[in-house]
Design a protein around this motif. Sequence first.
Motif, PDB file in Angstrom:
ATOM      1  N   SER A 140      11.438  25.607  16.235  1.00  0.00           N
ATOM      2  CA  SER A 140      12.608  25.846  17.095  1.00  0.00           C
ATOM      3  C   SER A 140      13.644  26.691  16.366  1.00  0.00           C
ATOM      4  O   SER A 140      14.838  26.397  16.372  1.00  0.00           O
ATOM      5  N   SER A 237       7.590  25.103  18.798  1.00  0.00           N
ATOM      6  CA  SER A 237       8.798  24.784  19.557  1.00  0.00           C
ATOM      7  C   SER A 237       8.454  23.828  20.683  1.00  0.00           C
ATOM      8  O   SER A 237       7.275  23.581  20.979  1.00  0.00           O
ATOM      9  N   ASP A 241      14.098  25.293  25.432  1.00  0.00           N
ATOM     10  CA  ASP A 241      15.012  25.456  24.296  1.00  0.00           C
ATOM     11  C   ASP A 241      16.166  26.344  24.724  1.00  0.00           C
ATOM     12  O   ASP A 241      15.948  27.463  25.191  1.00  0.00           O
ATOM     13  N   HIS A 268      14.550  21.133  22.010  1.00  0.00           N
ATOM     14  CA  HIS A 268      14.878  21.796  20.750  1.00  0.00           C
ATOM     15  C   HIS A 268      14.420  21.009  19.517  1.00  0.00           C
ATOM     16  O   HIS A 268      14.332  21.589  18.439  1.00  0.00           O
TER      17      HIS A 268
END
Length: 305
Positions: A140, A237, A241, A268
């Motif tokens: 992330s 990830s 996000d 996230h």
Amino acid sequence: MSRPPTFVPPPGSRAYSLSTARGEFAVVDAPAADGVEPRGVALLLPGFTGSKEDFNPLHVPLARRGYRTVAVDGRGQYESDGPQDDESAYAQEELARDVLAQAAAVGAPVHLLGHSLGGQIARAAVLLDPEPFRSLTLMSSGPAQISESQQQRVKLLRDALTVMTMAEVWDAIQAMETPEETDTGELDGGLDDREDLRRRWLRTKPAQLIATGRQLCSEPDRVAELAALPLPFHVLSGALDDTWPVALLDEMALRLRARRTVVEGAEHSPNTDQPLATARALAGFWDAHPSRGAHADRDAHQGRG
């Protein structure tokens, strides 16, 4: 919304101060599980306003796959000391050199993972010297500055820290959050996670937050520099996000010729949202790169997770 971390130490782990050539750093160190062949060591760097506890849910599943994992509080984060007001101590290169010292103290070469801000610090460390690292995972963590909406939030925080105490800023943040954001319940062991989070916040140095917040808002795109290194990369990830758009992370992975993992049901912080799926993806990537990353044939092990 991402789940908060648990501050309960994972079974088999040890919390202590790691002595390095650049000072002491608080760590949670979890060895490979008994009866499992050791496969390597990973150094885990937390993100902005985070701490080593953000990785607590990953230690046990990664230990079962044979990995020793060492999560660290960076300089001025939570239980690692640092200057209260000297922002120059938190320049990105200073933090990157701390990572090189941490890797040496843990026993390089190590797999390096950085979450969010930690990913940008990890990137800076690898660009200074790739030799101590087997691989780099950016969790992330995007190619350059954070999204415009997040830049606005970070700027508000930085402005507040120049005129308010950490306790006053904490109270202001709680007052602005929605009930859904503040009602996070209790964690294992009966600990109130809001108290744990408040304690972590109060022990983090304001100069660290101001300096690293500025970095997040102005970080240049260094993907081309990174891609030139003979090191295996992994971009991981959640499926959502708002700090770096997922499509931007997809593009970065292509530019790096990196393994790409999208963890469904995570935002996230896939490390706390979906720790088992995240641990499986990490171990699978590390298993593919048992030799020193700076001398490995990266292209033989590319793919999508």
